[in-house]
Design a protein around this motif. Structure first.
Motif, short mmCIF file in Angstrom:
data_model
loop_
_atom_site.label_atom_id
_atom_site.label_comp_id
_atom_site.label_asym_id
_atom_site.label_seq_id
_atom_site.Cartn_x
_atom_site.Cartn_y
_atom_site.Cartn_z
N UNK A 1 31.83 21.34 117.14
CA UNK A 1 32.19 22.37 118.52
C UNK A 1 31.67 23.44 118.31
N UNK A 2 31.42 23.91 117.61
CA UNK A 2 31.33 25.34 117.87
C UNK A 2 30.04 25.44 118.70
N UNK A 3 29.10 24.74 117.41
CA UNK A 3 27.82 25.28 118.14
C UNK A 3 27.55 24.50 119.60
N UNK A 4 28.23 23.52 119.65
CA UNK A 4 27.82 23.07 121.10
C UNK A 4 28.53 23.71 121.81
N UNK A 5 28.88 25.12 121.77
CA UNK A 5 29.78 25.74 122.37
C UNK A 5 29.28 27.40 122.08
N UNK A 6 28.21 27.44 121.72
CA UNK A 6 27.76 28.76 120.61
C UNK A 6 27.07 29.64 122.01
N UNK A 7 26.80 29.49 122.80
CA UNK A 7 26.63 30.40 123.60
C UNK A 7 27.53 30.82 124.54
N UNK A 8 28.74 30.01 125.17
CA UNK A 8 30.04 30.88 125.53
C UNK A 8 30.88 31.35 124.60
N UNK A 9 30.86 31.49 123.95
CA UNK A 9 31.29 31.84 122.52
C UNK A 9 31.00 33.34 122.52
N UNK A 10 28.65 33.28 122.93
CA UNK A 10 28.71 34.39 122.49
C UNK A 10 29.20 35.45 123.81
#
Length: 187
Positions: free
Chosen positions: A49-58
């Protein structure tokens, strides 16, 4: 201080921690630490779930937490809840190269010191290998037989010894063989 975050929203972070309100408490703590000038290493474990949203998290980190000292994107150590929740959290980073590259570039462009921990070099996009750190402790570290043919093994963190069969199904592509293949295709 190493502080983990698992998302850019309370829903994403709290899903990982299974503690309602933990995102808000972490953010409050981070701002307090930032206010007193503490050295903060933000730790982002690259679950599915994190890598699938890593751009938003970054983007969230770059916009809201520019005072952190370092952002560490970390491969999963398959112990504890990661092992018991394998299907929900595990992903082969070879399948998420573009997301990892893009999310990391967001952090680097914002001027944040960014490192990659616990990821074999052959699973890191070539453009990011300079920030891949040999971070797995010697007593936890192992390499596969294929790694003997990699000319960058001395720079590589390798794999966790705790990788069980299902965690070790990741593809290994020795970097030396990649270069030979490139040279062979040029001639």
């Amino acid at each position: 201080m190493g502080v983990p975050i698992y998302g850019s929203t309370p829903q994403m972070h709290d899903y990982h921690t299974q503690i309602p309100g933990s995102f808000n408490r972490v953010m409050h703590g981070l701002y307090n630490l930032g206010h007193v000038g503490a050295q903060i290493e933000l730790r982002i474990v690259l679950t599915r779930p994190v890598i699938e949203n890593i751009i938003e998290i970054s983007e969230f980190i770059a916009r809201n937490l520019p005072f952190v000292t370092t952002v560490a994107l970390m491969g999963i150590e398959p112990t504890g809840y990661a092992r018991t929740n394998y299907k929900a959290v595990w992903c082969d980073l070879n399948d998420y190269q573009e997301e990892l590259r893009e999310g990391t570039q967001v952090l680097l462009r914002s001027g944040l010191d960014t490192v990659l921990y616990n990821i074999p070099r052959c699973h890191v996009p070539k453009s990011l290998r300079s920030i891949a750190v040999q971070s797995i402790s010697d007593w936890k570290n192992s390499y596969r037989n294929e790694c003997e043919h990699c000319e960058e093994q001395h720079l590589c963190g390798g794999f966790f010894k705790s990788h069980t069969q299902r965690f070790s199904q990741q593809k290994v592509k020795p970097i030396q063989l990649e270069r030979r293949a490139e040279n062979d295709s040029r001639t």
